[in-house]
Write an enzyme that holds these catalytic residues in place. Sequence first.
Site, PDB file in Angstrom:
ATOM      1  CG  ASP A 114      -0.195  -0.247   2.564  1.00 27.42           C
ATOM      2  OD1 ASP A 114       1.099  -0.331   2.492  1.00 27.42           O
ATOM      3  OD2 ASP A 114      -0.798  -0.256   3.662  1.00 27.42           O
ATOM      4  CG  ASN A 185      -9.121  -1.599  12.159  1.00 27.32           C
ATOM      5  OD1 ASN A 185      -8.224  -1.952  11.625  1.00 27.32           O
ATOM      6  ND2 ASN A 185      -9.859  -0.748  11.638  1.00 27.32           N
TER       7      ASN A 185
END
Length: 298
Positions: A114, A185
């Site tokens: 990314d 998360n």
Amino acid sequence: KAVEKKEEKKPAASTGNFTHVLAIFLALVLLGLFLRIFVFNKSTEKTKNYHKYKTPEDLFRNVGEAIIRYIKQNPKARIGLASGSTPEGLYQYLIRKYEKGEISFKDVQFFSIDGFCGLSKTDPNSYYYSLTDKFLSKIDAQEKNIHLLNEEGTTLEDFERNANDYNELLDKNPIDLQILSFGENGHIGFNEPNTDFNLLTHIVELTPEKREEKSKIFGSLDKTPKYAITQGVKSILQAKEVICIAKGKGKAKVVSDLVNGVFTKKSPITALRNHNGKVTVCTDEEAGEKINEINKMF
């Protein structure tokens, strides 16, 4: 006198019977070899294993040695690099091994997960710069073998072109071994909870909350990029093998979901449960506190 009938001797066991038994035996041997090569080995490649290490240092040493063994067996391997702070200790371990002459990366090809859109390769906040500065420039990686995501551009059209180009690159050069980390998360790359698991490399519009979080890095909200580029979950699952690392108590719940069998779009990292190849999850003791076993197949 009646003619005495001589008792005929029964012939010895036919050599044909022996040949028949031998043929059956050889057929069973060949069947065993076939099962071992094409069935059992194949299932082994699809194994998913979990390993817990006492400290982050133990974690990085063991994972580092596994990567070194992999590269020695596959000198021209295509390896995907994870970004963020978690793998930095792993990269430092590999750098030390390179400096001692124990491993060479000169034929390895490197890829990334990314990055932020709109940043140059020399921008200290770009993931291209970070991976290069903290790892690739410290080893003998060749520039021609470095294929990190292009974060440059000024328009959304530029960014989407970069994503499409990377998909074409990965299609022609599938990743052999992906090093992966994840957030508290369960996000991987910029694939946040409830993302579409069927996406390849794509552009993500950062939420106000995410931009606020990242503004600490960029100094202000105005300087924080609005878009990010990331491999999608589908892209990541196309790697032939994945080594996933985690450390710290903040990752314990997500590690438990992944290893103990919870598949949910609320935690993208759990998509690894559907990976068709080999997956190895390695943590320190804190990240693995909800896993009872030190070593476990899942």
